[in-house]
Design an enzyme around this catalytic site. Structure first.
Site, PDB file in Angstrom:
ATOM      1  N   CYS A 166      19.659  42.943  35.324  1.00 35.39           N
ATOM      2  CA  CYS A 166      20.421  42.170  36.666  1.00 35.39           C
ATOM      3  C   CYS A 166      21.795  42.289  36.222  1.00 35.39           C
ATOM      4  O   CYS A 166      22.300  42.149  35.217  1.00 35.39           O
ATOM      5  CB  CYS A 166      19.934  40.758  36.405  1.00 35.39           C
ATOM      6  SG  CYS A 166      20.580  39.910  37.829  1.00 35.39           S
ATOM      7  N   LEU A 167      22.512  42.821  37.355  1.00 36.59           N
ATOM      8  CA  LEU A 167      23.844  42.951  37.324  1.00 36.59           C
ATOM      9  C   LEU A 167      24.549  41.739  37.086  1.00 36.59           C
ATOM     10  O   LEU A 167      25.640  41.662  36.458  1.00 36.59           O
ATOM     11  CB  LEU A 167      24.509  43.442  38.753  1.00 36.59           C
ATOM     12  CG  LEU A 167      24.047  45.004  39.072  1.00 36.59           C
ATOM     13  CD1 LEU A 167      24.251  45.235  40.578  1.00 36.59           C
ATOM     14  CD2 LEU A 167      24.505  45.839  38.064  1.00 36.59           C
ATOM     15  N   HIS A 226      16.918  35.723  43.953  1.00 42.63           N
ATOM     16  CA  HIS A 226      18.433  35.425  43.972  1.00 42.63           C
ATOM     17  C   HIS A 226      18.593  34.466  45.242  1.00 42.63           C
ATOM     18  O   HIS A 226      19.543  33.636  45.096  1.00 42.63           O
ATOM     19  CB  HIS A 226      19.215  36.681  43.936  1.00 42.63           C
ATOM     20  CG  HIS A 226      19.636  37.430  42.733  1.00 42.63           C
ATOM     21  ND1 HIS A 226      20.217  36.909  41.855  1.00 42.63           N
ATOM     22  CD2 HIS A 226      19.038  38.445  42.229  1.00 42.63           C
ATOM     23  CE1 HIS A 226      20.190  37.617  40.516  1.00 42.63           C
ATOM     24  NE2 HIS A 226      19.597  38.740  40.965  1.00 42.63           N
ATOM     25  N   GLY A 261      19.573  47.197  43.427  1.00 45.63           N
ATOM     26  CA  GLY A 261      19.781  45.989  44.159  1.00 45.63           C
ATOM     27  C   GLY A 261      20.669  44.938  44.203  1.00 45.63           C
ATOM     28  O   GLY A 261      21.035  44.795  42.991  1.00 45.63           O
ATOM     29  N   HIS A 308      12.656  40.521  42.970  1.00 44.46           N
ATOM     30  CA  HIS A 308      13.816  40.156  42.002  1.00 44.46           C
ATOM     31  C   HIS A 308      14.959  39.696  43.340  1.00 44.46           C
ATOM     32  O   HIS A 308      15.660  38.877  42.703  1.00 44.46           O
ATOM     33  CB  HIS A 308      14.237  41.443  41.211  1.00 44.46           C
ATOM     34  CG  HIS A 308      15.380  41.269  40.387  1.00 44.46           C
ATOM     35  ND1 HIS A 308      15.581  41.324  39.231  1.00 44.46           N
ATOM     36  CD2 HIS A 308      16.800  41.010  40.746  1.00 44.46           C
ATOM     37  CE1 HIS A 308      16.637  41.033  38.600  1.00 44.46           C
ATOM     38  NE2 HIS A 308      17.450  40.898  39.716  1.00 44.46           N
ATOM     39  N   GLU A 309      15.241  40.596  43.997  1.00 43.87           N
ATOM     40  CA  GLU A 309      16.347  40.062  45.035  1.00 43.87           C
ATOM     41  C   GLU A 309      16.030  38.953  45.517  1.00 43.87           C
ATOM     42  O   GLU A 309      16.880  38.271  46.130  1.00 43.87           O
ATOM     43  CB  GLU A 309      16.577  41.403  45.945  1.00 43.87           C
ATOM     44  CG  GLU A 309      16.967  42.507  45.109  1.00 43.87           C
ATOM     45  CD  GLU A 309      18.245  42.727  44.287  1.00 43.87           C
ATOM     46  OE1 GLU A 309      18.979  41.573  44.333  1.00 43.87           O
ATOM     47  OE2 GLU A 309      18.040  43.181  43.193  1.00 43.87           O
ATOM     48  N   GLN A 332      25.117  37.097  44.494  1.00 41.39           N
ATOM     49  CA  GLN A 332      25.700  37.978  43.257  1.00 41.39           C
ATOM     50  C   GLN A 332      27.186  38.399  43.520  1.00 41.39           C
ATOM     51  O   GLN A 332      27.822  38.633  42.576  1.00 41.39           O
ATOM     52  CB  GLN A 332      24.715  39.123  43.002  1.00 41.39           C
ATOM     53  CG  GLN A 332      23.444  38.654  42.405  1.00 41.39           C
ATOM     54  CD  GLN A 332      22.615  39.975  42.015  1.00 41.39           C
ATOM     55  OE1 GLN A 332      22.157  40.695  42.896  1.00 41.39           O
ATOM     56  NE2 GLN A 332      22.747  40.440  40.868  1.00 41.39           N
TER      57      GLN A 332
HETATM   58 ZN    ZN Z   1      19.531  40.528  39.642  1.00 37.31          ZN
END
Ligand code: ZN
Length: 168
Positions: A97-98, A143, A46, A139-140, A51
């Site tokens: 998380c990226l 963000h 995701g 989670h997304e 991000q």
């Molecule tokens: Zn993340």
């Protein structure tokens, strides 16, 4: 399409609220395509627009059942996503998380959510998600509000080779 640079902590853009998408024109289509490519390149499950440094309410999720490769992965591109219903039963699961490459953590999330939003053409969509997919959506969408998984748990640690975690 191009792979975008993924922003990592402590970049302040990750802490800001994203704006609603109102224009589904060429620039938005390009962003959606680039985010899909960036997600696949990472690879992750995701990605939210902040991000990649863009404060728009856009998330892309691509998720499949790792245990059953005959089931094709499903791609979700959702603008202005909103959780309109969430189950009371909470489950703990390990998240990465990226944008926080050096940490993973155990986070409590609703097991089921219903998400409303718009698809990439601006048409309304409603998605019922359970288990891992529900976790990824939560989670997304966090963000887009400037919230990171590390805000939701004290149980964070540096992953070792034994930790296998999908990154979003
Ligand atoms: Zn993340």
């Amino acid at each position: 399409m191009s792979v975008l640079n993924i922003v990592t902590t402590p970049d302040p853009v990750l802490r800001r609220k994203a704006h609603k998408v109102t224009d589904f024109g060429k620039d938005f289509q390009q962003l959606a395509d680039d985010m899909i490519e960036t997600l696949r390149d990472a690879p992750g499950v995701g990605l939210a627009a902040p991000q990649v440094g863009i404060l728009q309410q856009l998330i892309v999720i691509e998720y499949g059942d790792d245990d059953d490769e005959s089931v094709p992965k499903k791609l979700f591109v959702v603008a202005n996503p909103e959780i309109v219903q969430r189950s009371e039963d909470l489950v703990e699961g390990i998240e990465g998380c990226l944008s926080i490459p050096e940490l993973i953590g155990s986070v409590e999330r609703s097991r089921k959510v219903v998400v409303k939003g718009l698809n990439r053409h601006g048409q309304p969509v409603k998605i019922k998600a359970e288990d891992w997919l529900a976790r990824i959506f939560q989670h997304e969408i966090d963000h887009l509000d400037g919230i990171l998984f590390t805000d939701r748990t004290d149980k964070v640690w540096q992953p070792t080779e034994e930790d296998e975690v999908p990154a979003d």
